[in-house]
Design a protein around this motif. Structure first.
Motif, PDB file in Angstrom:
ATOM      1  N   GLY A 450      34.986 -20.238  27.067  1.00 26.09           N
ATOM      2  CA  GLY A 450      34.197 -19.124  27.573  1.00 26.09           C
ATOM      3  C   GLY A 450      33.289 -18.495  26.529  1.00 26.09           C
ATOM      4  N   ILE A 451      33.159 -17.182  26.584  1.00 25.89           N
ATOM      5  CA  ILE A 451      32.208 -16.442  25.739  1.00 25.89           C
ATOM      6  C   ILE A 451      32.605 -16.504  24.267  1.00 25.89           C
ATOM      7  CG2 ILE A 451      31.222 -14.152  25.303  1.00 25.89           C
ATOM      8  CD1 ILE A 451      31.664 -13.565  28.301  1.00 25.89           C
ATOM      9  N   VAL A 452      33.919 -16.374  23.995  1.00 23.50           N
ATOM     10  CA  VAL A 452      34.443 -16.465  22.625  1.00 23.50           C
ATOM     11  C   VAL A 452      35.448 -17.624  22.594  1.00 23.50           C
ATOM     12  CG1 VAL A 452      35.740 -15.280  20.822  1.00 23.50           C
ATOM     13  CG2 VAL A 452      34.094 -13.997  22.211  1.00 23.50           C
ATOM     14  N   ARG A 453      35.316 -18.506  21.595  1.00 19.24           N
ATOM     15  CA  ARG A 453      36.096 -19.750  21.563  1.00 19.24           C
ATOM     16  C   ARG A 453      36.923 -19.877  20.294  1.00 19.24           C
ATOM     17  NH1 ARG A 453      30.643 -23.036  23.552  1.00 19.24           N
ATOM     18  NH2 ARG A 453      30.654 -22.101  25.628  1.00 19.24           N
ATOM     19  N   SER A 508      29.054 -20.508  14.242  1.00 18.69           N
ATOM     20  CA  SER A 508      28.704 -19.683  15.398  1.00 18.69           C
ATOM     21  C   SER A 508      27.197 -19.499  15.387  1.00 18.69           C
ATOM     22  CB  SER A 508      29.411 -18.323  15.321  1.00 18.69           C
ATOM     23  OG  SER A 508      30.790 -18.481  15.543  1.00 18.69           O
ATOM     24  N   ARG A 509      26.564 -19.836  16.505  1.00 18.66           N
ATOM     25  CA  ARG A 509      25.108 -19.722  16.601  1.00 18.66           C
ATOM     26  C   ARG A 509      24.757 -19.433  18.058  1.00 18.66           C
ATOM     27  NH1 ARG A 509      20.821 -21.440  13.489  1.00 18.66           N
ATOM     28  NH2 ARG A 509      22.217 -22.612  12.122  1.00 18.66           N
ATOM     29  N   GLY A 510      23.947 -18.398  18.273  1.00 22.42           N
ATOM     30  CA  GLY A 510      23.516 -18.098  19.634  1.00 22.42           C
ATOM     31  C   GLY A 510      24.686 -17.914  20.575  1.00 22.42           C
ATOM     32  N   LEU A 511      24.720 -18.726  21.626  1.00 17.46           N
ATOM     33  CA  LEU A 511      25.726 -18.584  22.673  1.00 17.46           C
ATOM     34  C   LEU A 511      27.060 -19.198  22.307  1.00 17.46           C
ATOM     35  CD1 LEU A 511      23.302 -19.653  25.504  1.00 17.46           C
ATOM     36  CD2 LEU A 511      24.136 -17.335  25.129  1.00 17.46           C
ATOM     37  N   HIS A 512      27.087 -20.017  21.258  1.00 14.24           N
ATOM     38  CA  HIS A 512      28.354 -20.637  20.843  1.00 14.24           C
ATOM     39  C   HIS A 512      28.995 -19.769  19.763  1.00 14.24           C
ATOM     40  CE1 HIS A 512      31.331 -23.660  19.838  1.00 14.24           C
ATOM     41  NE2 HIS A 512      30.964 -23.579  18.568  1.00 14.24           N
ATOM     42  N   TYR A 513      30.047 -19.058  20.142  1.00  5.73           N
ATOM     43  CA  TYR A 513      30.712 -18.157  19.199  1.00  5.73           C
ATOM     44  C   TYR A 513      32.178 -18.567  19.080  1.00  5.73           C
ATOM     45  CZ  TYR A 513      32.022 -13.945  16.717  1.00  5.73           C
ATOM     46  OH  TYR A 513      32.477 -13.064  15.754  1.00  5.73           O
ATOM     47  N   THR A 514      32.585 -18.970  17.878  1.00  8.90           N
ATOM     48  CA  THR A 514      33.956 -19.411  17.670  1.00  8.90           C
ATOM     49  C   THR A 514      34.601 -18.606  16.542  1.00  8.90           C
ATOM     50  OG1 THR A 514      35.354 -21.243  16.886  1.00  8.90           O
ATOM     51  CG2 THR A 514      33.009 -21.366  16.327  1.00  8.90           C
ATOM     52  N   LEU A 515      35.803 -18.148  16.797  1.00  9.23           N
ATOM     53  CA  LEU A 515      36.520 -17.335  15.804  1.00  9.23           C
ATOM     54  C   LEU A 515      36.890 -18.146  14.563  1.00  9.23           C
ATOM     55  CD1 LEU A 515      38.882 -15.346  18.220  1.00  9.23           C
ATOM     56  CD2 LEU A 515      36.817 -14.514  17.083  1.00  9.23           C
ATOM     57  N   ASP A 516      36.970 -19.470  14.694  1.00 12.00           N
ATOM     58  CA  ASP A 516      37.326 -20.313  13.542  1.00 12.00           C
ATOM     59  C   ASP A 516      36.148 -20.550  12.599  1.00 12.00           C
ATOM     60  OD1 ASP A 516      40.070 -20.837  14.231  1.00 12.00           O
ATOM     61  OD2 ASP A 516      39.312 -22.084  15.858  1.00 12.00           O
ATOM     62  N   HIS A 517      34.924 -20.412  13.107  1.00  5.90           N
ATOM     63  CA  HIS A 517      33.727 -20.609  12.278  1.00  5.90           C
ATOM     64  C   HIS A 517      32.726 -19.495  12.598  1.00  5.90           C
ATOM     65  CE1 HIS A 517      35.234 -24.630  11.264  1.00  5.90           C
ATOM     66  NE2 HIS A 517      35.440 -24.815  12.553  1.00  5.90           N
ATOM     67  N   PRO A 518      33.024 -18.239  12.224  1.00  5.91           N
ATOM     68  CA  PRO A 518      32.177 -17.117  12.644  1.00  5.91           C
ATOM     69  C   PRO A 518      30.802 -17.081  11.969  1.00  5.91           C
ATOM     70  CG  PRO A 518      33.931 -16.359  11.190  1.00  5.91           C
ATOM     71  CD  PRO A 518      34.209 -17.800  11.470  1.00  5.91           C
ATOM     72  N   GLU A 519      30.636 -17.781  10.837  1.00  2.57           N
ATOM     73  CA  GLU A 519      29.362 -17.729  10.124  1.00  2.57           C
ATOM     74  C   GLU A 519      28.353 -18.688  10.749  1.00  2.57           C
ATOM     75  OE1 GLU A 519      31.341 -21.274   9.100  1.00  2.57           O
ATOM     76  OE2 GLU A 519      32.131 -19.230   9.074  1.00  2.57           O
ATOM     77  N   THR A 520      27.059 -18.425  10.502  1.00  2.64           N
ATOM     78  CA  THR A 520      25.986 -19.323  10.946  1.00  2.64           C
ATOM     79  C   THR A 520      25.531 -20.149   9.752  1.00  2.64           C
ATOM     80  OG1 THR A 520      25.259 -17.721  12.599  1.00  2.64           O
ATOM     81  CG2 THR A 520      23.683 -19.424  11.982  1.00  2.64           C
ATOM     82  N   LEU A 521      25.481 -21.455   9.899  1.00  4.62           N
ATOM     83  CA  LEU A 521      25.075 -22.340   8.799  1.00  4.62           C
ATOM     84  C   LEU A 521      23.584 -22.172   8.519  1.00  4.62           C
ATOM     85  CD1 LEU A 521      27.065 -25.572   9.782  1.00  4.62           C
ATOM     86  CD2 LEU A 521      27.664 -23.854   8.065  1.00  4.62           C
ATOM     87  N   PRO A 522      23.154 -22.448   7.267  1.00  8.79           N
ATOM     88  CA  PRO A 522      21.756 -22.231   6.899  1.00  8.79           C
ATOM     89  C   PRO A 522      20.779 -23.098   7.691  1.00  8.79           C
ATOM     90  CG  PRO A 522      23.055 -23.020   4.996  1.00  8.79           C
ATOM     91  CD  PRO A 522      24.002 -22.824   6.128  1.00  8.79           C
ATOM     92  N   GLN A 523      21.196 -24.299   8.090  1.00 11.39           N
ATOM     93  CA  GLN A 523      20.277 -25.192   8.789  1.00 11.39           C
ATOM     94  C   GLN A 523      20.679 -25.320  10.256  1.00 11.39           C
ATOM     95  OE1 GLN A 523      19.887 -29.013   6.940  1.00 11.39           O
ATOM     96  NE2 GLN A 523      18.107 -29.601   8.140  1.00 11.39           N
ATOM     97  N   ALA A 524      19.690 -25.193  11.148  1.00  9.92           N
ATOM     98  CA  ALA A 524      19.945 -25.333  12.588  1.00  9.92           C
ATOM     99  C   ALA A 524      19.777 -26.802  12.983  1.00  9.92           C
ATOM    100  CB  ALA A 524      18.966 -24.474  13.378  1.00  9.92           C
ATOM    101  N   VAL A 525      20.840 -27.393  13.541  1.00  9.11           N
ATOM    102  CA  VAL A 525      20.816 -28.809  13.922  1.00  9.11           C
ATOM    103  C   VAL A 525      21.287 -28.953  15.365  1.00  9.11           C
ATOM    104  CG1 VAL A 525      21.697 -31.121  13.391  1.00  9.11           C
ATOM    105  CG2 VAL A 525      21.325 -29.478  11.538  1.00  9.11           C
TER     106      VAL A 525
END
Length: 531
Positions: A450-453, A508-525
């Protein structure tokens, strides 16, 4: 088995499919398949509007920038530029077809009323009150019905694409020559052949328990394209609309973003306080993913069933004038939005990923195009900006048509195609299996994807998808196909694609939000799954 041969086959009768048909029909014979009624797709449900740069002081650059910011850097800049720059022309074409866009009472010279939605830096949403999609659908349908070269066929549930391997001899080229579809009235499978095929089948929202999507949004085109050999991209990015009406009798009624755009506030019913100031400085006009996560957090933290959306502080005539359809619908349910708050919850709303296409709507397979919500064109990135979706349908529906006509002389006529074989199947004896598995998918997708994964929840979902896949394949192989079975088979496929994509993204980026990886990586792939 009935056989139908056309120049171009279009699967889907919404904005993308009908736009493509109207752009093709002066030159070639077109067939448009609808799974149910012609107006039952997502287009007719779209309340908000269509984004276009029409206001003095607004610019293409500003619209492009807003789209890229909402998409968290994952958008394809060339696609965004194409769609944004085509927008004013697309609006003009719809107006010429008779779409009665709401006029600006205070403007002069027939200016259109422009509203503003979350994520937009300017007022740029043209609309027909709060029922834009319905008006667009009716205008496109009317034009399609009137065109002698367009054949509209409702009640045809597409099963699978016809590829090279369905010919008299196996050919590994993967060329698409049309589709098999179940005639829901006769309960028999029909063959539709064509030189070119366009998938305009909409999204996969019905993989979730709560969704604003219509009943038929079961990811059919995405699943069909995947089985035929197309790459699928960014399926982890499922947009949840923050404000779906919470009502035990009425499912899927959306309260448009424009209610917040015109001053609506989100209130915690337990504390009586406005809560968006605690989450984002843009308040109720933050992008949808931010607002949806804020509501989700508030509901979980306080043990609520819903939160309140309140616009009752605005003048009653203003509210009724801007939102006549919503006001009337709510009155029928005992809610007067001019004096009372509206109970709302987030619900799945839009599929940002899908079949990978280029700027002309071409897929990986020769002869196959796709447009609209079933695609990943690069427009939306990790989160769709409000009111860019109908726009994408209009621009890519036309682009696919233009490319097909430009290549017409290179598109060969279909070879002889094998008939659908129904000789070794029997009538299903237990429909309860289909209904149970449908409910199970929607429940675990809502709870685990769902919204938070979390990775653990995604792995649980993957385990259940794998079990269901075996059950559905067994059932599909032994019994005569029904519309429900076709949809269940596709739902299992798209659920698997969503879960695999989500497990693949370690950020975590945009609509994909995961508690295990809350940061956004520098490069969008992009996430790209290869069959």
């Amino acid at each position: 088995m009935s056989e139908h041969d056309f120049d171009v086959l279009i699967v889907g009768s919404g904005a993308a499919g009908l736009t493509a048909a109207l752009n093709l029909a002066d030159k070639v014979k077109v067939c448009v398949l609808a799974k149910g009624g012609l107006s039952e797709g997502s287009t007719a449900w779209a309340q908000g509007g269509i984004a276009a740069v029409l206001e003095a002081g607004d610019t293409f650059d500003a619209h492009i920038k807003d789209t890229m910011i909402a998409g968290a850097g994952l958008n394809d800049l060339r696609t965004v530029e194409l769609v944004v720059e085509e927008a004013p022309r697309a609006i003009a074409r719809l107006a010429a077809l008779g779409v009665p866009f709401t006029a600006d009472d205070h403007g002069s010279g027939g200016a259109l009323h422009l509203t503003r939605e979350g994520g937009h830096s300017h007022r740029r949403i043209v609309h027909v009150d709060d029922a834009t999609g319905w008006a667009v659908q009716q205008a496109l349908e009317k034009a399609a019905v009137a065109h002698p070269n367009i054949t509209l066929m409702p009640d045809r549930a597409a099963l699978d694409l016809v590829t090279g391997r369905h010919g008299e001899r196996y050919s590994g080229e993967g060329h698409v020559w049309g589709a098999y579809a179940l005639n829901r009235q006769t309960a028999h499978v029909e063959l539709f052949t064509a030189r070119a095929t366009i998938l305009a089948t909409g999204g996969a929202g019905r993989a979730y328990l709560y969704s604003t999507a219509p009943r038929g949004a079961t990811g059919d085109g995405i699943a069909m394209a995947w089985r035929a050999g197309c790459r699928i991209s960014n399926m982890e990015f499922m947009q949840f609309h923050p404000t779906c009406l919470w009502n035990l009798e009425v499912k899927n009624f959306l309260i448009t973003e424009a209610v917040r755009g015109e001053g609506g506030q989100l209130i915690n019913p337990k504390t009586g306080k406005r809560f968006m100031p605690y989450y984002d400085e843009r308040l109720e006009l933050a992008p949808r993913d931010v607002v949806a996560r804020a509501i989700d957090a508030e509901i979980k933290r306080f043990g609520l069933d819903y939160v309140h959306l309140d616009i009752s502080h605005m003048p009653a005539d203003f509210v009724k004038g801007h939102f006549p359809n919503i006001h009337e619908k709510l009155l029928g349910l005992g809610i007067d939005m001019t004096t009372q708050p509206i109970p709302v919850v987030p619900a799945q709303h839009y599929t940002c990923g899908g079949i990978l296409v280029d700027l002309a709507g071409r897929t990986d397979l020769p002869g196959l195009y796709a447009a609209g919500e079933c695609t990943q064109s690069g427009l939306h990135g990790a989160n769709r900006l409000a009111s860019n979706s109908l726009l994408e349908c209009l621009v890519f529906g036309e682009a696919a048509a233009v490319d097909i006509l430009a290549r017409w002389d290179d598109l060969a006529a279909p070879p002889p195609i094998r008939a659908w074989d129904e000789s070794r199947v029997s009538e299903a004896d237990e429909d309860v299996v289909v209904q149970h598995n449908w409910r199970e998918i929607r429940r675990f997708m809502w709870d685990y994807v769902g919204i938070v994964r979390t990775t653990k929840r995604l792995e649980r979902a993957k385990h259940r998808v794998d079990m269901l896949r075996g059950e559905v394949a067994d059932y599909y192989g032994n019994y005569r196909v029904t519309a429900d079975l076709i949809e269940l088979r596709n739902l299992v496929e798209v659920a698997d694609l969503i879960v695999r994509s989500a497990l693949h993204r370690h950020e975590s980026r945009g609509l994909h939000y995961t508690l295990d990886h809350p940061e956004t990586l520098p490069q969008a792939v992009d996430t790209i799954l290869v069959p």
